[in-house]
Design a protein around this motif. Structure first.
Motif, PDB file in Angstrom:
ATOM      1  N   ASP A   1      -6.701   2.697  -1.431  1.00  0.00           N
ATOM      2  CA  ASP A   1      -7.811   1.995  -0.918  1.00  0.00           C
ATOM      3  C   ASP A   1      -7.495   0.534  -1.361  1.00  0.00           C
ATOM      4  OD1 ASP A   1      -8.128   1.960  -3.568  1.00  0.00           O
ATOM      5  OD2 ASP A   1     -10.168   3.238  -3.159  1.00  0.00           O
ATOM      6  N   GLY A   2      -6.424   0.145  -2.089  1.00  0.00           N
ATOM      7  CA  GLY A   2      -6.202  -1.164  -2.479  1.00  0.00           C
ATOM      8  C   GLY A   2      -7.094  -1.418  -3.562  1.00  0.00           C
ATOM      9  N   SER A   3      -7.634  -0.497  -4.546  1.00  0.00           N
ATOM     10  CA  SER A   3      -8.671  -0.977  -5.621  1.00  0.00           C
ATOM     11  C   SER A   3      -7.682  -0.962  -6.807  1.00  0.00           C
ATOM     12  CB  SER A   3      -9.412  -0.028  -5.753  1.00  0.00           C
ATOM     13  OG  SER A   3      -9.130   1.630  -5.945  1.00  0.00           O
ATOM     14  N   GLY A   4      -6.344  -0.369  -6.909  1.00  0.00           N
ATOM     15  CA  GLY A   4      -5.742  -0.620  -8.129  1.00  0.00           C
ATOM     16  C   GLY A   4      -4.328   0.155  -8.040  1.00  0.00           C
ATOM     17  N   ALA A   5      -3.587   0.342  -9.175  1.00  0.00           N
ATOM     18  CA  ALA A   5      -2.435   0.651  -9.364  1.00  0.00           C
ATOM     19  C   ALA A   5      -2.132   2.240  -8.986  1.00  0.00           C
ATOM     20  CB  ALA A   5      -1.876   0.587 -10.460  1.00  0.00           C
ATOM     21  N   ASP A   6      -3.415   3.061  -9.482  1.00  0.00           N
ATOM     22  CA  ASP A   6      -3.395   4.408  -9.068  1.00  0.00           C
ATOM     23  C   ASP A   6      -3.654   4.704  -7.717  1.00  0.00           C
ATOM     24  OD1 ASP A   6      -5.182   4.950 -12.158  1.00  0.00           O
ATOM     25  OD2 ASP A   6      -3.061   4.797 -11.772  1.00  0.00           O
ATOM     26  N   ASN A   7      -3.880   3.853  -6.821  1.00  0.00           N
ATOM     27  CA  ASN A   7      -4.168   4.181  -5.432  1.00  0.00           C
ATOM     28  C   ASN A   7      -3.288   3.782  -4.504  1.00  0.00           C
ATOM     29  OD1 ASN A   7      -6.819   5.464  -5.812  1.00  0.00           O
ATOM     30  ND2 ASN A   7      -7.664   3.396  -6.462  1.00  0.00           N
ATOM     31  N   VAL A   8      -2.156   3.160  -5.151  1.00  0.00           N
ATOM     32  CA  VAL A   8      -0.805   2.702  -4.467  1.00  0.00           C
ATOM     33  C   VAL A   8      -0.091   4.300  -3.922  1.00  0.00           C
ATOM     34  CG1 VAL A   8       1.293   1.541  -4.130  1.00  0.00           C
ATOM     35  CG2 VAL A   8      -0.845   0.657  -5.208  1.00  0.00           C
ATOM     36  N   ALA A   9       0.090   4.418  -2.808  1.00  0.00           N
ATOM     37  CA  ALA A   9       0.813   5.697  -2.220  1.00  0.00           C
ATOM     38  C   ALA A   9       2.237   5.512  -2.523  1.00  0.00           C
ATOM     39  CB  ALA A   9       0.571   5.969  -0.777  1.00  0.00           C
ATOM     40  N   VAL A  10       2.696   6.725  -2.798  1.00  0.00           N
ATOM     41  CA  VAL A  10       4.123   6.994  -3.251  1.00  0.00           C
ATOM     42  C   VAL A  10       4.804   8.053  -2.147  1.00  0.00           C
ATOM     43  CG1 VAL A  10       6.061   7.326  -4.857  1.00  0.00           C
ATOM     44  CG2 VAL A  10       3.660   6.170  -5.646  1.00  0.00           C
ATOM     45  N   LEU A  11       5.976   7.298  -1.541  1.00  0.00           N
ATOM     46  CA  LEU A  11       6.596   8.247  -0.603  1.00  0.00           C
ATOM     47  C   LEU A  11       8.109   8.639  -1.267  1.00  0.00           C
ATOM     48  CD1 LEU A  11       7.163   9.933   2.084  1.00  0.00           C
ATOM     49  CD2 LEU A  11       7.716   7.692   3.001  1.00  0.00           C
ATOM     50  N   ILE A  12       8.307   9.563  -1.733  1.00  0.00           N
ATOM     51  CA  ILE A  12       9.877  10.339  -2.322  1.00  0.00           C
ATOM     52  C   ILE A  12      10.745  10.525  -1.049  1.00  0.00           C
ATOM     53  CG2 ILE A  12      11.103  11.509  -3.891  1.00  0.00           C
ATOM     54  CD1 ILE A  12       8.897  11.679  -5.503  1.00  0.00           C
ATOM     55  N   CYS A  13      11.363   9.616  -0.575  1.00  0.00           N
ATOM     56  CA  CYS A  13      12.302   9.763   0.677  1.00  0.00           C
ATOM     57  C   CYS A  13      13.390  11.036   0.359  1.00  0.00           C
ATOM     58  CB  CYS A  13      13.100   8.416   0.776  1.00  0.00           C
ATOM     59  SG  CYS A  13      11.937   7.190   1.299  1.00  0.00           S
ATOM     60  N   ALA A  14      13.052  11.876   1.480  1.00  0.00           N
ATOM     61  CA  ALA A  14      14.023  12.947   1.309  1.00  0.00           C
ATOM     62  C   ALA A  14      15.501  12.794   1.383  1.00  0.00           C
ATOM     63  CB  ALA A  14      13.741  14.242   2.568  1.00  0.00           C
ATOM     64  N   ALA A  15      16.138  13.348   0.593  1.00  0.00           N
ATOM     65  CA  ALA A  15      17.789  13.404   0.706  1.00  0.00           C
ATOM     66  C   ALA A  15      18.451  14.227   1.465  1.00  0.00           C
ATOM     67  CB  ALA A  15      18.235  13.269  -0.896  1.00  0.00           C
ATOM     68  N   ASP A  16      19.540  13.919   2.093  1.00  0.00           N
ATOM     69  CA  ASP A  16      20.324  14.685   3.070  1.00  0.00           C
ATOM     70  C   ASP A  16      21.094  15.431   2.211  1.00  0.00           C
ATOM     71  OD1 ASP A  16      21.903  15.899   5.031  1.00  0.00           O
ATOM     72  OD2 ASP A  16      21.481  14.425   6.325  1.00  0.00           O
ATOM     73  N   SER A  17      20.954  16.833   2.021  1.00  0.00           N
ATOM     74  CA  SER A  17      21.571  17.796   1.134  1.00  0.00           C
ATOM     75  C   SER A  17      22.724  18.487   1.737  1.00  0.00           C
ATOM     76  CB  SER A  17      20.810  18.624   0.418  1.00  0.00           C
ATOM     77  OG  SER A  17      20.127  19.477   1.309  1.00  0.00           O
TER      78      SER A  17
ATOM     79  N   ASP B   1       0.712  -1.134  -0.130  1.00  0.00           N
ATOM     80  CA  ASP B   1       0.005   0.024   0.165  1.00  0.00           C
ATOM     81  C   ASP B   1       1.007   1.455  -0.116  1.00  0.00           C
ATOM     82  OD1 ASP B   1       0.768  -0.100   2.744  1.00  0.00           O
ATOM     83  OD2 ASP B   1      -1.248  -0.264   3.608  1.00  0.00           O
ATOM     84  N   LEU B   2       2.146   1.123  -0.061  1.00  0.00           N
ATOM     85  CA  LEU B   2       2.968   2.402  -0.039  1.00  0.00           C
ATOM     86  C   LEU B   2       4.181   1.998  -0.650  1.00  0.00           C
ATOM     87  CD1 LEU B   2       3.677   5.339   0.990  1.00  0.00           C
ATOM     88  CD2 LEU B   2       4.845   4.082   2.652  1.00  0.00           C
ATOM     89  N   ILE B   3       4.736   2.875  -1.471  1.00  0.00           N
ATOM     90  CA  ILE B   3       6.045   2.426  -2.448  1.00  0.00           C
ATOM     91  C   ILE B   3       6.811   3.765  -1.958  1.00  0.00           C
ATOM     92  CG2 ILE B   3       7.178   2.533  -4.703  1.00  0.00           C
ATOM     93  CD1 ILE B   3       4.512   2.112  -5.998  1.00  0.00           C
ATOM     94  N   CYS B   4       8.126   3.258  -1.428  1.00  0.00           N
ATOM     95  CA  CYS B   4       9.152   4.163  -0.918  1.00  0.00           C
ATOM     96  C   CYS B   4      10.319   4.270  -2.062  1.00  0.00           C
ATOM     97  CB  CYS B   4       9.774   3.779   0.422  1.00  0.00           C
ATOM     98  SG  CYS B   4       8.457   3.697   1.617  1.00  0.00           S
ATOM     99  N   ILE B   5      10.275   5.239  -2.556  1.00  0.00           N
ATOM    100  CA  ILE B   5      11.582   5.736  -3.783  1.00  0.00           C
ATOM    101  C   ILE B   5      12.575   6.773  -3.344  1.00  0.00           C
ATOM    102  CG2 ILE B   5      10.233   4.561  -5.379  1.00  0.00           C
ATOM    103  CD1 ILE B   5       9.607   7.418  -6.655  1.00  0.00           C
ATOM    104  N   ALA B   6      13.371   6.788  -3.998  1.00  0.00           N
ATOM    105  CA  ALA B   6      14.638   7.994  -3.911  1.00  0.00           C
ATOM    106  C   ALA B   6      14.221   8.905  -4.664  1.00  0.00           C
ATOM    107  CB  ALA B   6      16.046   7.396  -4.027  1.00  0.00           C
ATOM    108  N   PRO B   7      14.846  10.357  -4.549  1.00  0.00           N
ATOM    109  CA  PRO B   7      14.283  11.273  -5.202  1.00  0.00           C
ATOM    110  C   PRO B   7      14.576  10.856  -6.881  1.00  0.00           C
ATOM    111  CG  PRO B   7      15.538  12.000  -3.355  1.00  0.00           C
ATOM    112  CD  PRO B   7      15.651  10.532  -3.386  1.00  0.00           C
ATOM    113  N   GLY B   8      15.742  10.322  -7.100  1.00  0.00           N
ATOM    114  CA  GLY B   8      16.274   9.811  -8.438  1.00  0.00           C
ATOM    115  C   GLY B   8      15.407   8.818  -9.087  1.00  0.00           C
ATOM    116  N   GLN B   9      14.481   8.231  -8.275  1.00  0.00           N
ATOM    117  CA  GLN B   9      13.703   7.226  -8.896  1.00  0.00           C
ATOM    118  C   GLN B   9      12.452   7.890  -9.503  1.00  0.00           C
ATOM    119  OE1 GLN B   9      13.852   4.644  -5.475  1.00  0.00           O
ATOM    120  NE2 GLN B   9      14.401   3.005  -6.815  1.00  0.00           N
ATOM    121  N   ARG B  10      12.320   9.337  -9.548  1.00  0.00           N
ATOM    122  CA  ARG B  10      11.119   9.924  -9.768  1.00  0.00           C
ATOM    123  C   ARG B  10      11.054   9.721 -11.429  1.00  0.00           C
ATOM    124  NH1 ARG B  10       9.476  15.483  -7.312  1.00  0.00           N
ATOM    125  NH2 ARG B  10       8.010  15.401  -8.806  1.00  0.00           N
ATOM    126  N   MET B  11       9.827   8.810 -11.898  1.00  0.00           N
ATOM    127  CA  MET B  11       9.835   8.479 -13.319  1.00  0.00           C
ATOM    128  C   MET B  11       8.459   8.592 -13.706  1.00  0.00           C
ATOM    129  SD  MET B  11      12.330   5.289 -13.243  1.00  0.00           S
ATOM    130  CE  MET B  11      11.750   4.957 -11.582  1.00  0.00           C
TER     131      MET B  11
END
Length: 310
Positions: free
Chosen positions: A124-140, A102-112
């Protein structure tokens, strides 16, 4: 809230950082994770059927082993799925849906593609468009990036050397031959030198000591890593003994391969625990002054090494 994370494990520094964030986040929420290896730098070779494609798949197994070690150290339930030659965001979403995440955790460089449009979208588990995505913050922070970047460079150098050794032994076994002894001795010596250099870098910068001074949350893990460092030296001694037996009948290639495979698994465990537990804790608890001083210490250590070489 979110109970099952999909974490794409990539072969670039930002992905390693994101994996640490994701595992720590899962631990705090009582969630489980599924790791998906995606080798962005090597994806094209996955289509090939030669030895290089096999090497890339070995790299995928390495990345999974390191990520799984981080999850075990944090007490996070995990599973893993096979590497894919697809690197699009659609393929990542499809893997998440198939795995029930129910959540995808990706790096900033993985934004596609459409990744930015579904960041933290409710699931809500109803399909691909409803899977949440968290772009993990990079330490700059510059000093932080320099220190961690240097450590990850050392990790990559160690991994490259272990894979080279495995390739030498497996190629010889397949050909019904023995690996070239001089090349094996040089490679094992290089691996030992890399491990010593990595340890000296951290010692010079007082990396573990600084973290202990700032917090006790990582003490148990630091203790374990220090024990593993001593075990690492023992395993390298055993490998050195195996490849340096010139006066005795040559060690069977199968025994060499077994010893190297055991060492590789140990190395992936060690690197994964450091990347998935210690580095995230360091980012959280160490102060800017710590990172600045460590960056200076790293530079001085590198300069000393260059002086010795010349």
């Amino acid at each position: 809230m979110y109970r099952h994370f999909l974490v794409p494990v990539g072969d670039i520094g930002s992905c390693i950082e994101a994996t640490g964030h994701a595992v720590a986040f899962a631990q705090s929420m009582g969630a489980r994770v599924t790791f998906l290896p995606i080798l962005y730098q090597h994806a094209a070779t996955l289509h090939r059927q030669d030895g290089r494609a096999g090497d890339v798949r070995e790299r995928a197994l390495e990345l999974l082993a390191r990520a799984e070690a981080a999850a075990r150290a944090q007490g996070v339930p995990y599973s893993s799925i096979a590497a894919s030659d697809e690197t699009s965001f659609d393929s990542i979403v499809a893997a998440a849906v198939k795995s029930g995440c129910d959540l995808i955790c990706i790096a900033p460089g993985q934004r596609m593609t459409e990744a930015a449009d579904v960041v933290l979208a409710p699931s809500d588990g109803s399909g691909a468009d409803n899977v949440a995505v968290l772009i993990c913050a990079a330490d700059s922070r510059p000093a932080t990036s320099r220190v961690i970047g240097r450590l990850l460079d050392e990790h990559r150098a160690i991994a490259d050397t272990v894979h080279a050794l495995l390739d030498m032994v497996r190629t010889a076994r397949i050909a019904g031959q023995q690996p070239e002894p001089i090349s094996m001795r040089e490679a094992v010596k290089h691996l030992r030198d890399l491990q010593i250099r990595r340890h000296r870098l951290k010692e010079a910068a007082r990396f573990f000591a600084r973290l202990r001074e700032r917090t006790s949350v990582a003490d148990a893990e630091l203790d374990e890593l220090e024990c593993q460092h001593r075990r690492n030296i023992q395993l390298l001694d055993e490998l050195t003994e195996l490849v340096e037996r010139d006066s005795e009948p040559r060690v069977p290639v199968g025994r060499l391969e077994q010893a190297l495979s055991a060492y590789a698994q140990f190395a992936w465990e060690h690197l994964g625990r450091e990347e998935g537990v210690v580095l995230p804790a360091a980012r959280r608890y160490l102060r800017d002054e710590d990172w600045n001083e460590m960056a200076t210490a790293f530079d001085a250590t590198a300069a000393d090494s260059d002086t010795v070489k010349t």
